[in-house]
Design an enzyme around this catalytic site. Structure first.
Site, PDB file in Angstrom:
ATOM      1  N   HIS A 148       7.718  51.914 111.125  1.00 61.06           N
ATOM      2  CA  HIS A 148       7.198  51.917 109.751  1.00 61.06           C
ATOM      3  C   HIS A 148       8.189  51.238 108.811  1.00 61.06           C
ATOM      4  O   HIS A 148       9.346  51.041 109.155  1.00 61.06           O
ATOM      5  CB  HIS A 148       6.972  53.352 109.251  1.00 61.06           C
ATOM      6  CG  HIS A 148       5.741  54.003 109.798  1.00 61.06           C
ATOM      7  ND1 HIS A 148       5.745  54.696 110.991  1.00 61.06           N
ATOM      8  CD2 HIS A 148       4.468  54.052 109.333  1.00 61.06           C
ATOM      9  CE1 HIS A 148       4.527  55.150 111.229  1.00 61.06           C
ATOM     10  NE2 HIS A 148       3.727  54.775 110.234  1.00 61.06           N
ATOM     11  N   LYS A 152       9.589  54.852 104.323  1.00 62.74           N
ATOM     12  CA  LYS A 152       8.986  56.077 104.894  1.00 62.74           C
ATOM     13  C   LYS A 152      10.077  57.112 105.143  1.00 62.74           C
ATOM     14  O   LYS A 152      11.090  56.827 105.778  1.00 62.74           O
ATOM     15  CB  LYS A 152       8.240  55.763 106.192  1.00 62.74           C
ATOM     16  CG  LYS A 152       7.521  56.975 106.731  1.00 62.74           C
ATOM     17  CD  LYS A 152       6.516  56.634 107.796  1.00 62.74           C
ATOM     18  CE  LYS A 152       5.851  57.865 108.372  1.00 62.74           C
ATOM     19  NZ  LYS A 152       5.053  58.633 107.409  1.00 62.74           N
TER      20      LYS A 152
END
Ligand code: NAD
Length: 238
Positions: A148, A152
């Site tokens: 990600h 995040k």
């Protein structure tokens, strides 16, 4: 399609997902945003949608379903408001602690609740495939690798943990590895390794809109349902 558009409260409205939800709402006639809630507020009305700070939550107008994409510490207040108002609750916020999961279960005795780590249709299908593969591949190694964007905060991702739970239901214990790099929207690889052979099941999200579209569709379908805890599969595939 509902006769009257479902009235939505968007919680975490100023965030990446909140902005996508508001933009995509504008192109639909089955739902409309009636309140946008963020930690802080600048303009009081944006594109016709009244804006509220989290401290002003009790002043929001009537709504049917709240869609929450915020942070774990923000979930309790909006969930409590939904219970108070008898509204449905859809949440995509990840990294929830056990106490927050318990609060969702308690709320689900009074209102319809859907909390999913991933609102994409592709991941809902992947989830089913992983459970079936694990059931057939007892004794194989199962590794879940997720990647990600650098913003995040939780790791492993909620999606990776949900995929691991599906592998466990099939009888295989998963291990996890996480990458945080650049602006990757979300990638999940579930690898089953046996002796001399390997299976990889991969989902790549190219665009945040897939999650927002899934959450909007789920909110419309959750409206009017009985109290209880729902899964995305129950609503999107029904
Ligand atoms: P972001 O940081 O861009 O936005 C977060 C939003 O939450 C902002 O509007 C912020 O004001 C608000 N917020 C922060 N703390 C708050 C609090 N205490 N109370 C109320 N509001 C608060 O984040 P994002 O990328 O939009 O992601 C939000 C959440 O959704 C994260 O948990 C992320 O992991 C999750 N997510 C889930 C899916 C899914 O399909 N389930 C997809 C993408 C992101």
């Amino acid at each position: 399609m509902p006769e009257v558009p479902v009235r939505l409260l968007i919680h975490g409205a100023s965030g990446r997902m909140g902005r996508a939800l508001l933009r995509l709402c504008a192109g639909r006639d089955d739902c409309r945003p009636v309140a946008a809630v963020s930690r802080t507020v600048g303009q009081r009305v944006i594109d016709g949608v009244p804006q509220f700070a989290t401290t002003e939550l009790h002043g929001v107008p009537a709504f049917d379903v709240a869609i929450d994409f915020s942070l774990p510490e923000g979930v309790g207040a909006i969930l409590a408001l939904c219970v108070e108002r008898g509204a449905g609750f859809v949440s995509g916020t990840t990294g929830l602690a056990q106490a927050q999961q318990d609060a969702l279960d308690a709320a689900a005795k009074r209102i319809p609740v859907l909390s999913a780590a991933n609102f994409s249709l592709g991941v809902a299908v992947l989830d089913e495939l992983v459970e079936r593969a694990a059931g057939a591949l007892r004794g194989w190694d199962c590794d879940i690798v997720e990647a990600h964007h650098v913003h995040k905060q939780d790791a492993p991702s909620g999606t990776a943990l949900a995929l691991g739970a599906s592998a466990q239901r099939g009888g295989v214990e998963a291990r996890y590895a996480s990458l945080r790099a650049g602006d990757i929207v979300g990638e999940h690889t579930v690898q089953f390794s046996g002796t001399g052979e390997r299976i990889e099941l991969i989902h790549r999200a190219g665009d945040r809109d897939i999650f927002a579209r899934g959450a909007l569709a789920a909110a419309v379908r959750l409206h009017g349902r009985a109290a209880g805890r729902y899964r995305l599969r129950d609503l999107l595939f029904a």
